[in-house]
Design an enzyme around this catalytic site. Structure first.
Site, short mmCIF file in Angstrom:
data_model
loop_
_atom_site.label_atom_id
_atom_site.label_comp_id
_atom_site.label_asym_id
_atom_site.label_seq_id
_atom_site.Cartn_x
_atom_site.Cartn_y
_atom_site.Cartn_z
N HIS A 129 -62.72 -14.63 94.28
CA HIS A 129 -64.14 -14.89 94.00
C HIS A 129 -64.98 -13.73 94.48
O HIS A 129 -64.68 -13.12 95.50
CB HIS A 129 -64.61 -16.19 94.68
N GLU A 163 -62.71 -22.85 89.52
CA GLU A 163 -62.13 -23.09 88.19
C GLU A 163 -60.78 -23.81 88.28
O GLU A 163 -60.42 -24.58 87.39
CB GLU A 163 -61.95 -21.76 87.44
#
Ligand code: ACO
Length: 378
Positions: free
Chosen positions: A264, A317
């Site tokens: 991320h 996700e």
């Protein structure tokens, strides 16, 4: 004087000088915002100061929309109005994009530059409420069902997530309702990302709210933004088929590929949304929980072994895909589901942008041919 990354400090009355080119604008601070705080060091996410851990399971999405947009749970996002889009192809992002544009003209939405904050807020509330209706109608068409579910039947639902499912499938399994509500709350807002930036750019031109929302959906339709969950499920299937998650991870990384749902830009530790979605997947009895958990452990261990200095945590996700799968959301509908959630963030940012009254107009450094006669061009 404050320093804004990417611009040289300048004296009063002088124009800022671009001193640094950042491809993709990474790390460039373009706005100050009061809406959401992705807390990089604390690995948490707060909407208007409230941690999302306090929201999931306590307030339905429509009230979280109220928190994000109005800084108040009440009245929250309104019910959708009765509306059948002119275009229903079954491709939900493009149907939604077209519906926002249609609603702009049908509702005669006025330009942001000509209206007061309350009117802008009400336009955004109406458009947000319509989002779930349009996506549900589009998903129903994709299922080959051309007859809409009657409004009075949908009205029996109690939450936006339940009504969404009733409008789509004509039924709403409570586990599916919880899965969708949890996912929508976790992804309602996350600061500046491609679609939110797009919404703010359009809002900064003074266009109407429908135009800003429609443009945001266009940005979201790209697989690099709203489509990652669709790529996680095939990965889980492949790992399960191989029956050896460690080998699956090693083979994938040896081929130079990336593990979908890991890493991320902001969080270096745990992504707080993944932290919430994982136990939700377990509680909801996800049939993929076991394989997802095994793959996650194998992925984290191998990524750490290969990149000990670069934390690559599980991101939103990965467990979003598993939670959406509980609700039997087909992977191709994932971007539109993300759009349903993100109308809260887009609305809040459009309102915030409106208060700046400043047209967004960055610069580009020209690197093309130098001055030359037209005759030299073939
Ligand atoms: N799998 C394997 N290796 C990875 C992964 C991954 N998921 N993520 C990063 N790396 C490696 C890269 O190969 C790179 O290695 P190198 O230095 O040897 O070239 C290093 O880690 C740094 O990678 P960057 O792309 O620079 O890291 P960044 O933090 O900028 O990228 C991103 C973040 C784009 C999310 C990245 O981790 C990624 O591609 N993940 C997989 C796709 C994904 O899950 N997308 C959803 C993101 S969540 C969200 O956007 C809401």
């Amino acid at each position: 004087m404050r320093t804004i990354s990417g611009f040289a400090e300048t004296g009063p009355g002088t124009l800022p000088r671009v001193n640094d080119f950042k491809p993709g604008l990474e790390g460039v601070v373009a706005f100050e915002t009061e809406i959401a705080e992705p807390d990089r060091d604390g690995n948490s996410l707060r909407y208007r100061g409230v941690d999302i851990e306090e929201l999931v399971g306590h307030y339905p999405y429509e009230n979280v929309w109220g928190l994000v947009v109005d800084e108040s749970f009440e009245p929250g996002m309104p019910e959708p109005e009765s509306f059948r889009p002119a275009t229903l192809s079954g491709n939900a992002p493009s149907d939604l994009q077209a519906a926002f544009a249609q609603l702009s003209s049908e509702w005669k939405l006025r330009k942001l530059v000509d209206i007061q904050p309350q009117e802008a807020r009400d336009d955004l509330a109406r458009l947000s409420g319509m989002t779930m209706s349009v996506v549900a109608q589009s998903a129903r068409v994709a299922d080959g069902k051309t007859e809409p579910v009657p409004d009075d039947f949908i009205a029996q639902g109690t939450t936006a997530a339940e009504k969404f499912l009733l409008r789509w499938r004509g039924e709403a399994d409570p586990r599916h309702v919880t899965a969708i509500d949890t996912y929508w709350i976790c992804t309602a807002e996350h600061g500046l990302n491609a679609s939110t930036f797009t919404a703010r750019i359009v809002a900064s031109t003074g266009a109407d709210c429908g135009a800003a929302m429609s443009a945001a959906v266009g940005a979201l339709s790209g697989p690099l933004h709203g489509g990652a969950p669709a790529r996680v499920i095939p990965m889980l299937d492949a790992a399960e088929e191989m029956g050896d998650p460690e080998r699956y991870v090693r083979d994938l990384l040896d081929r130079g590929e990336r593990l979908m749902g890991f890493g991320h830009r902001i969080y270096r530790g745990e992504d707080p949304r993944a932290r919430l979605l994982k136990p939700a997947a377990l509680e909801l009895g996800s049939p993929r929980y076991e394989v997802a958990d095994a793959l996650e452990q194998a992925a984290l261990a191998e990524l750490h072994r290969r990149k000990p200095d670069r934390p690559l945590p599980t991101n939103v996700e990965f467990w979003s895909a598993v939670v959406l799968d509980v609700a039997e959301i087909p992977p191709e509908l994932a971007p539109a589901m993300f759009g349903c959630a993100r109308v809260a963030g887009w609305s809040a940012h459009i309102l915030e942008e409106r208060t700046t009254g400043r047209l967004i107009r960055p610069s580009a450094r020209y690197v093309g041919p130098s001055s030359r006669p037209a005759g030299s061009v073939l």
